[in-house]
Design a protein around this motif. Structure first.
Motif, PDB file in Angstrom:
ATOM      1  N   ALA A 278       0.819  -1.222   0.000  1.00 60.64           N
ATOM      2  CA  ALA A 278       0.000   0.000   0.000  1.00 60.64           C
ATOM      3  C   ALA A 278       0.843   1.258   0.000  1.00 60.64           C
ATOM      4  O   ALA A 278       0.404   2.304  -0.502  1.00 60.64           O
ATOM      5  CB  ALA A 278      -0.937  -0.004   1.209  1.00 60.64           C
ATOM      6  N   THR A 279       2.052   1.180   0.541  1.00 55.36           N
ATOM      7  CA  THR A 279       2.854   2.390   0.749  1.00 55.36           C
ATOM      8  C   THR A 279       4.071   2.477  -0.169  1.00 55.36           C
ATOM      9  O   THR A 279       4.925   3.339   0.021  1.00 55.36           O
ATOM     10  CB  THR A 279       3.308   2.478   2.217  1.00 55.36           C
ATOM     11  N   ARG A 280       4.156   1.609  -1.175  1.00 60.48           N
ATOM     12  CA  ARG A 280       5.214   1.737  -2.179  1.00 60.48           C
ATOM     13  C   ARG A 280       4.609   2.256  -3.478  1.00 60.48           C
ATOM     14  O   ARG A 280       3.410   2.106  -3.729  1.00 60.48           O
ATOM     15  CB  ARG A 280       5.917   0.405  -2.417  1.00 60.48           C
ATOM     16  N   ASN A 281       5.440   2.858  -4.319  1.00 60.03           N
ATOM     17  CA  ASN A 281       4.960   3.402  -5.585  1.00 60.03           C
ATOM     18  C   ASN A 281       4.534   2.269  -6.521  1.00 60.03           C
ATOM     19  O   ASN A 281       5.345   1.412  -6.886  1.00 60.03           O
ATOM     20  CB  ASN A 281       6.055   4.238  -6.243  1.00 60.03           C
ATOM     21  N   GLN A 282       3.275   2.271  -6.908  1.00 61.01           N
ATOM     22  CA  GLN A 282       2.718   1.230  -7.763  1.00 61.01           C
ATOM     23  C   GLN A 282       2.769   1.582  -9.253  1.00 61.01           C
ATOM     24  O   GLN A 282       2.515   0.717 -10.100  1.00 61.01           O
ATOM     25  CB  GLN A 282       1.238   1.004  -7.385  1.00 61.01           C
ATOM     26  N   LEU A 283       3.081   2.816  -9.585  1.00 64.98           N
ATOM     27  CA  LEU A 283       2.913   3.272 -10.967  1.00 64.98           C
ATOM     28  C   LEU A 283       3.842   2.554 -11.944  1.00 64.98           C
ATOM     29  O   LEU A 283       3.493   2.382 -13.120  1.00 64.98           O
ATOM     30  CB  LEU A 283       3.122   4.784 -11.053  1.00 64.98           C
ATOM     31  N   ASN A 284       5.023   2.133 -11.472  1.00 64.77           N
ATOM     32  CA  ASN A 284       5.946   1.439 -12.371  1.00 64.77           C
ATOM     33  C   ASN A 284       5.425   0.076 -12.801  1.00 64.77           C
ATOM     34  O   ASN A 284       5.920  -0.494 -13.780  1.00 64.77           O
ATOM     35  CB  ASN A 284       7.312   1.260 -11.690  1.00 64.77           C
ATOM     36  N   ASP A 285       4.446  -0.447 -12.098  1.00 64.33           N
ATOM     37  CA  ASP A 285       3.950  -1.803 -12.374  1.00 64.33           C
ATOM     38  C   ASP A 285       2.655  -1.819 -13.186  1.00 64.33           C
ATOM     39  O   ASP A 285       2.054  -2.872 -13.352  1.00 64.33           O
ATOM     40  CB  ASP A 285       3.707  -2.547 -11.054  1.00 64.33           C
ATOM     41  N   ILE A 286       2.225  -0.642 -13.648  1.00 66.93           N
ATOM     42  CA  ILE A 286       0.970  -0.587 -14.395  1.00 66.93           C
ATOM     43  C   ILE A 286       1.262  -0.601 -15.892  1.00 66.93           C
ATOM     44  O   ILE A 286       1.826   0.359 -16.432  1.00 66.93           O
ATOM     45  CB  ILE A 286       0.152   0.658 -14.000  1.00 66.93           C
ATOM     46  N   PRO A 287       0.927  -1.693 -16.594  1.00 60.43           N
ATOM     47  CA  PRO A 287       1.207  -1.796 -18.029  1.00 60.43           C
ATOM     48  C   PRO A 287       0.502  -0.678 -18.803  1.00 60.43           C
ATOM     49  O   PRO A 287      -0.626  -0.315 -18.511  1.00 60.43           O
ATOM     50  CB  PRO A 287       0.638  -3.168 -18.412  1.00 60.43           C
ATOM     51  N   GLY A 288       1.206  -0.124 -19.773  1.00 56.94           N
ATOM     52  CA  GLY A 288       0.597   0.909 -20.609  1.00 56.94           C
ATOM     53  C   GLY A 288       0.786   2.316 -20.103  1.00 56.94           C
ATOM     54  O   GLY A 288       0.485   3.279 -20.813  1.00 56.94           O
ATOM     55  N   LEU A 289       1.284   2.456 -18.879  1.00 56.53           N
ATOM     56  CA  LEU A 289       1.505   3.783 -18.318  1.00 56.53           C
ATOM     57  C   LEU A 289       2.898   4.248 -18.735  1.00 56.53           C
ATOM     58  O   LEU A 289       3.902   3.666 -18.334  1.00 56.53           O
ATOM     59  CB  LEU A 289       1.379   3.751 -16.798  1.00 56.53           C
ATOM     60  N   SER A 290       2.954   5.271 -19.566  1.00 56.57           N
ATOM     61  CA  SER A 290       4.230   5.709 -20.127  1.00 56.57           C
ATOM     62  C   SER A 290       5.099   6.382 -19.074  1.00 56.57           C
ATOM     63  O   SER A 290       4.622   6.802 -18.017  1.00 56.57           O
ATOM     64  CB  SER A 290       3.985   6.688 -21.277  1.00 56.57           C
ATOM     65  N   LYS A 291       6.384   6.504 -19.407  1.00 59.86           N
ATOM     66  CA  LYS A 291       7.320   7.169 -18.509  1.00 59.86           C
ATOM     67  C   LYS A 291       6.919   8.615 -18.281  1.00 59.86           C
ATOM     68  O   LYS A 291       6.995   9.129 -17.157  1.00 59.86           O
ATOM     69  CB  LYS A 291       8.735   7.106 -19.086  1.00 59.86           C
ATOM     70  N   SER A 292       6.454   9.272 -19.315  1.00 63.66           N
ATOM     71  CA  SER A 292       6.030  10.669 -19.177  1.00 63.66           C
ATOM     72  C   SER A 292       4.788  10.793 -18.309  1.00 63.66           C
ATOM     73  O   SER A 292       4.628  11.763 -17.571  1.00 63.66           O
ATOM     74  CB  SER A 292       5.770  11.283 -20.555  1.00 63.66           C
ATOM     75  N   ALA A 293       3.898   9.786 -18.354  1.00 62.39           N
ATOM     76  CA  ALA A 293       2.690   9.814 -17.526  1.00 62.39           C
ATOM     77  C   ALA A 293       3.034   9.635 -16.056  1.00 62.39           C
ATOM     78  O   ALA A 293       2.363  10.184 -15.179  1.00 62.39           O
ATOM     79  CB  ALA A 293       1.714   8.727 -17.972  1.00 62.39           C
ATOM     80  N   ARG A 294       4.119   8.881 -15.779  1.00 58.81           N
ATOM     81  CA  ARG A 294       4.527   8.633 -14.396  1.00 58.81           C
ATOM     82  C   ARG A 294       5.402   9.743 -13.831  1.00 58.81           C
ATOM     83  O   ARG A 294       5.511   9.882 -12.604  1.00 58.81           O
ATOM     84  CB  ARG A 294       5.314   7.316 -14.300  1.00 58.81           C
ATOM     85  N   GLN A 295       6.010  10.528 -14.687  1.00 55.12           N
ATOM     86  CA  GLN A 295       7.027  11.488 -14.257  1.00 55.12           C
ATOM     87  C   GLN A 295       6.480  12.481 -13.230  1.00 55.12           C
ATOM     88  O   GLN A 295       5.454  13.119 -13.441  1.00 55.12           O
ATOM     89  CB  GLN A 295       7.565  12.256 -15.466  1.00 55.12           C
ATOM     90  N   GLY A 296       7.203  12.586 -12.109  1.00 54.00           N
ATOM     91  CA  GLY A 296       6.824  13.529 -11.055  1.00 54.00           C
ATOM     92  C   GLY A 296       5.651  13.079 -10.209  1.00 54.00           C
ATOM     93  O   GLY A 296       5.201  13.821  -9.345  1.00 54.00           O
ATOM     94  N   LYS A 297       5.150  11.868 -10.447  1.00 55.20           N
ATOM     95  CA  LYS A 297       3.979  11.374  -9.716  1.00 55.20           C
ATOM     96  C   LYS A 297       4.326  10.089  -8.979  1.00 55.20           C
ATOM     97  O   LYS A 297       5.233   9.354  -9.384  1.00 55.20           O
ATOM     98  CB  LYS A 297       2.807  11.130 -10.669  1.00 55.20           C
ATOM     99  N   GLY A 298       3.604   9.818  -7.941  1.00 56.42           N
ATOM    100  CA  GLY A 298       3.783   8.578  -7.214  1.00 56.42           C
ATOM    101  C   GLY A 298       2.529   8.233  -6.437  1.00 56.42           C
ATOM    102  O   GLY A 298       2.019   9.071  -5.689  1.00 56.42           O
ATOM    103  N   TRP A 299       2.032   7.019  -6.628  1.00 53.67           N
ATOM    104  CA  TRP A 299       0.871   6.553  -5.873  1.00 53.67           C
ATOM    105  C   TRP A 299       1.090   5.124  -5.414  1.00 53.67           C
ATOM    106  O   TRP A 299       1.479   4.251  -6.196  1.00 53.67           O
ATOM    107  CB  TRP A 299      -0.406   6.612  -6.716  1.00 53.67           C
ATOM    108  N   GLY A 300       0.851   4.905  -4.138  1.00 48.68           N
ATOM    109  CA  GLY A 300       0.744   3.555  -3.623  1.00 48.68           C
ATOM    110  C   GLY A 300      -0.700   3.115  -3.805  1.00 48.68           C
ATOM    111  O   GLY A 300      -1.381   3.526  -4.749  1.00 48.68           O
ATOM    112  N   LEU A 301      -1.195   2.288  -2.900  1.00 54.26           N
ATOM    113  CA  LEU A 301      -2.602   1.897  -2.910  1.00 54.26           C
ATOM    114  C   LEU A 301      -3.329   2.840  -1.955  1.00 54.26           C
ATOM    115  O   LEU A 301      -3.371   2.639  -0.749  1.00 54.26           O
ATOM    116  CB  LEU A 301      -2.753   0.436  -2.477  1.00 54.26           C
ATOM    117  N   GLY A 302      -3.835   3.934  -2.507  1.00 55.27           N
ATOM    118  CA  GLY A 302      -4.541   4.944  -1.717  1.00 55.27           C
ATOM    119  C   GLY A 302      -3.651   6.030  -1.162  1.00 55.27           C
ATOM    120  O   GLY A 302      -4.117   7.116  -0.849  1.00 55.27           O
ATOM    121  N   TRP A 303      -2.349   5.764  -0.994  1.00 56.62           N
ATOM    122  CA  TRP A 303      -1.426   6.728  -0.415  1.00 56.62           C
ATOM    123  C   TRP A 303      -0.608   7.416  -1.496  1.00 56.62           C
ATOM    124  O   TRP A 303      -0.148   6.777  -2.438  1.00 56.62           O
ATOM    125  CB  TRP A 303      -0.488   6.044   0.574  1.00 56.62           C
TER     126      TRP A 303
END
Length: 371
Positions: A278-303
């Protein structure tokens, strides 16, 4: 061992005093914890325009979007019970949700703000002004077309949290408010916490409803008599995306559980692995989410994972391992595992567009920590 420097702590109190005495913020209550020790401070008034009533020691605050990770924790409790998986499509639990391009939205998408749904319904203001029930919000969210297909963008979405609350209801056969009470608030001894104001808070010789602080409504929102956060409608509504009422000491119990890997006192409320996920960044594990879409952002599960891009709430000094959540009513909770520190800052002044007081308080708190 990290600890709070008592002399430097005076700077925190001085800053809080300044915000309240200059009326930039009507009321502030905070609690900072470092390696098992805590410091508390409060200042201001219970009602926005009543100088005669100082902020109560037992004041209850509407914490707005800090509600969201609680709803996610409720769903994670169902996950631990074997009722669902993060990869499950939402339509498995809410069949009518699976239309208009939402077929592929999963539970994980909703928890990580990658579903493509908008933050609010287009007619959110009209629904609130009409005192619409939560069921009407859920019905209309189920009819929405996402702004993008799931897993393509990171877009903060209260609508998705409303759907997670509906998942809780359909799986558990309890309202989200009642489920959170049984699964979270009672095990964590959060006795002054509720999703929405329950009827029993209005009864007895000393009703809890009198302890609820009044929020100063910004002029741009003060347009309908029954729309605002202080209205009886909104207090009773129990919005899964922003209707939690609680206190700093109750939230401190949640923080203890998170810092102890799911353990509170002598109870294992969640598994350590669940809290880690829940408290680690999940965005790197979402298929189809580009590097630019993840840049500067971070979401765990709800956090929210704290980054330089979202420092308007968190300040400038937290470590890369920090996570937390803010609320539109002027509230913030953060936990920094590297510093072995956490802070709860509850106010009655919306953060935007009135300044960055939450970040300034956070910086001052972090500056008190001696390693």
């Amino acid at each position: 061992m990290p600890q709070i420097n008592a002399e430097r702590w005076r700077a925190v109190e001085t800053l809080v005093d300044h915000f309240c005495e200059t009326d930039q913020v009507p009321a502030i209550a905070l609690q900072a914890m470092v390696e098992g020790t805590s410091r508390c401070y409060r200042k201001g008034r219970q009602r926005v325009n009543d100088e005669r009533e100082p902020l109560r020691e037992d004041a209850i605050f509407l914490v707005a979007s800090i509600t969201k990770p609680f709803v996610v924790l409720g769903v994670l409790n169902l996950l631990e019970a074997g009722e669902l998986l993060l990869g499950d499509r939402v339509k498995r639990f809410i069949p009518e949700f699976g239309c208009s391009g939402k077929h592929g939205i999963t539970v994980r998408h909703l928890m990580t703000h990658t579903s493509g749904l908008p933050d609010m319904l287009p007619n959110n203001r009209e629904l609130r002004s009409a005192n619409a029930p939560l069921s009407e919000f859920v019905k209309q969210i189920c009819q929405l077309t996402p702004d993008e297909p799931p897993g393509r963008i990171v877009q903060y979405q209260s609508a998705g949290i409303a759907i997670l609350a509906e998942v809780i209801q359909r799986v558990s056969d309890l309202s989200c408010a009642e489920y959170l009470k049984q699964a979270l608030f009672e095990p964590l001894e959060m006795h002054d916490t509720s999703l929405g104001v329950p009827d029993e808070w209005s009864t007895g010789n000393q009703p809890k409803i009198d302890r609820i602080t009044e929020i100063r409504i910004p002029e741009e929102l003060n347009i309908e008599p029954h729309w605002d956060w202080n209205s009886s409608y909104w207090r009773g509504f129990g919005a899964p995306w922003g209707g939690l009422f609680t206190t700093p000491s109750d939230l401190a119990n949640l923080v203890e559980m998170l810092q102890q890997g799911g353990r509170y006192q002598h109870k294992q409320v969640f598994s350590a692995r669940t809290i880690e996920e829940a408290t680690r960044n999940q965005l790197n594990d979402i298929p189809g989410l580009s590097k630019s879409a993840r840049q500067g952002k971070g979401w765990g599960l709800g956090w929210q994972i704290v980054t330089a891009a979202n420092s308007d709430y968190y300040g400038d000094l937290l470590s890369p391992t920090a996570y937390g959540h803010g609320g539109a009513t002027g509230t913030l909770l953060w936990i920094d595992p590297q510093l072995k520190a956490s802070a709860i800052i509850l106010t009655t002044q919306p953060q935007e567009p009135h300044g960055r007081f939450l970040a300034r308080i956070s910086n001052t708190i972090v500056a008190t920590i001696e390693q």
